[in-house]
Design a protein around this motif. Structure first.
Motif, PDB file in Angstrom:
ATOM      1  N   VAL A  11      46.261  53.044  34.972  1.00 17.33           N
ATOM      2  CA  VAL A  11      46.013  52.401  36.263  1.00 17.33           C
ATOM      3  C   VAL A  11      46.703  53.157  37.395  1.00 17.33           C
ATOM      4  N   ASN A  25      45.372  57.005  39.718  1.00 18.51           N
ATOM      5  CA  ASN A  25      44.993  56.714  41.106  1.00 18.51           C
ATOM      6  C   ASN A  25      45.966  57.272  42.132  1.00 18.51           C
ATOM      7  N   THR A  26      47.190  57.553  41.716  1.00 19.53           N
ATOM      8  CA  THR A  26      48.193  58.066  42.657  1.00 19.53           C
ATOM      9  C   THR A  26      48.608  59.496  42.352  1.00 19.53           C
ATOM     10  N   LEU A  71      45.298  47.326  40.163  1.00 24.09           N
ATOM     11  CA  LEU A  71      44.413  48.489  40.265  1.00 24.09           C
ATOM     12  C   LEU A  71      44.091  48.807  41.723  1.00 24.09           C
ATOM     13  N   SER A 127      47.076  50.193  43.575  1.00 23.71           N
ATOM     14  CA  SER A 127      47.349  51.594  43.244  1.00 23.71           C
ATOM     15  C   SER A 127      46.345  52.523  43.915  1.00 23.71           C
ATOM     16  N   ILE A 128      45.088  52.087  44.036  1.00 24.44           N
ATOM     17  CA  ILE A 128      44.081  52.903  44.725  1.00 24.44           C
ATOM     18  C   ILE A 128      44.445  53.072  46.196  1.00 24.44           C
ATOM     19  N   GLY A 170      47.463  55.263  46.452  1.00 28.09           N
ATOM     20  CA  GLY A 170      47.050  56.620  46.127  1.00 28.09           C
ATOM     21  C   GLY A 170      46.325  57.285  47.292  1.00 28.09           C
TER      22      GLY A 170
END
Length: 248
Positions: free
Chosen positions: A76, A80-81, A235, A238-239, A242
């Motif tokens: 996760v 994304n990051t 999620l 984190s997106i 990121g």
């Protein structure tokens, strides 16, 4: 005394809403506040105790906890990051487990689902909103972080138009996180309440049996939703973070 003053007097003096005043603001200790205290206490006390005696090869409950930690980190957060987001993994793990535990204890009879309170989900979203900017500023600095809101190659005359839209998009993301978690957690409870209410409205045993069965089935589905919503909130957070760390 008008109706609003009567309502305010009743709420603030109600024993369920006991609290204290801070700079003239009444901070009520509601049932949802207590639920968050319980969730936070379980995590703050339980997880360190487990970690102190962590075996080389965990099994049982410890193995389940480790699987969640590894999944959130490797499937996760980091995808994304990127590696630059590794220092923020503890935040996302805290976010995931706090939402999960709060969701689950809300299914216990006599307890309440704090994430079904929009004030709670808004506070969690504001934490993510703060991290989006903190992470970007730590990596790029204030000026470069603000400059990252402007798409590369954008004509100069469009900058005054796009910059406010991009900054407004930050608050739109926080709003989306707030409503998504709140609506999904409150919706299941409302549907279950509706089915159980049919028993009292119609007063028939032929309605009672299917209503109870449907309520039990929905409660089992709610357990899955508790995990799903904790995953989705983490999620999306984190997106968003990121995107701040890797604006390209």
């Amino acid at each position: 005394m008008d109706f609003l003053h009567l309502l305010e007097h009743h709420i603030l003096d109600h024993p369920m809403y006991a609290g204290f005043n801070l700079f003239g603001l009444h901070l009520a200790i509601t049932q949802h506040v207590i639920m968050m205290w319980i969730s936070g206490g379980m995590l703050a006390i339980g997880l360190p105790l487990l970690a102190r005696r962590w075996p080389v090869v965990p099994s049982g409950f410890r193995g389940m906890i480790e699987s969640f930690v590894v999944y959130v980190r490797d499937e996760v957060v980091l995808p994304n990051t990127g590696e630059v987001g590794r220092p923020y993994v503890p935040y996302f793990l805290t976010l995931f487990f706090f939402i999960l535990v709060t969701n689950l204890i809300g299914l216990i009879p006599g307890f309440a689902t704090a994430t079904g309170n929009i004030a709670v989900t808004a506070a969690l979203s504001l934490c993510t909103l703060a991290l989006i900017n903190i992470a970007g500023i730590r990596k790029y600095g204030v000026v470069h972080h603000v400059h990252n809101f402007i798409p590369h190659g954008l004509p100069g005359w469009l900058v005054p138009l796009m910059l406010p839209l991009e900054i407004g998009g930050l608050f739109t993301r926080a709003f989306a996180l707030t409503i998504r978690l709140f609506a999904n957690m409150i919706a299941g409870h409302v549907v279950i309440l509706a089915f159980l209410s049919l028993i009292f409205l119609l007063g028939s045993v032929f309605i009672a049996v299917p209503s109870v069965l449907l309520s039990v089935g929905l409660t089992m589905l709610e357990i899955f939703v508790c995990f799903l919503q904790a995953y989705i909130f983490t999620l999306l957070s984190s997106i968003f973070v990121g995107g701040s760390l890797n604006p390209h």
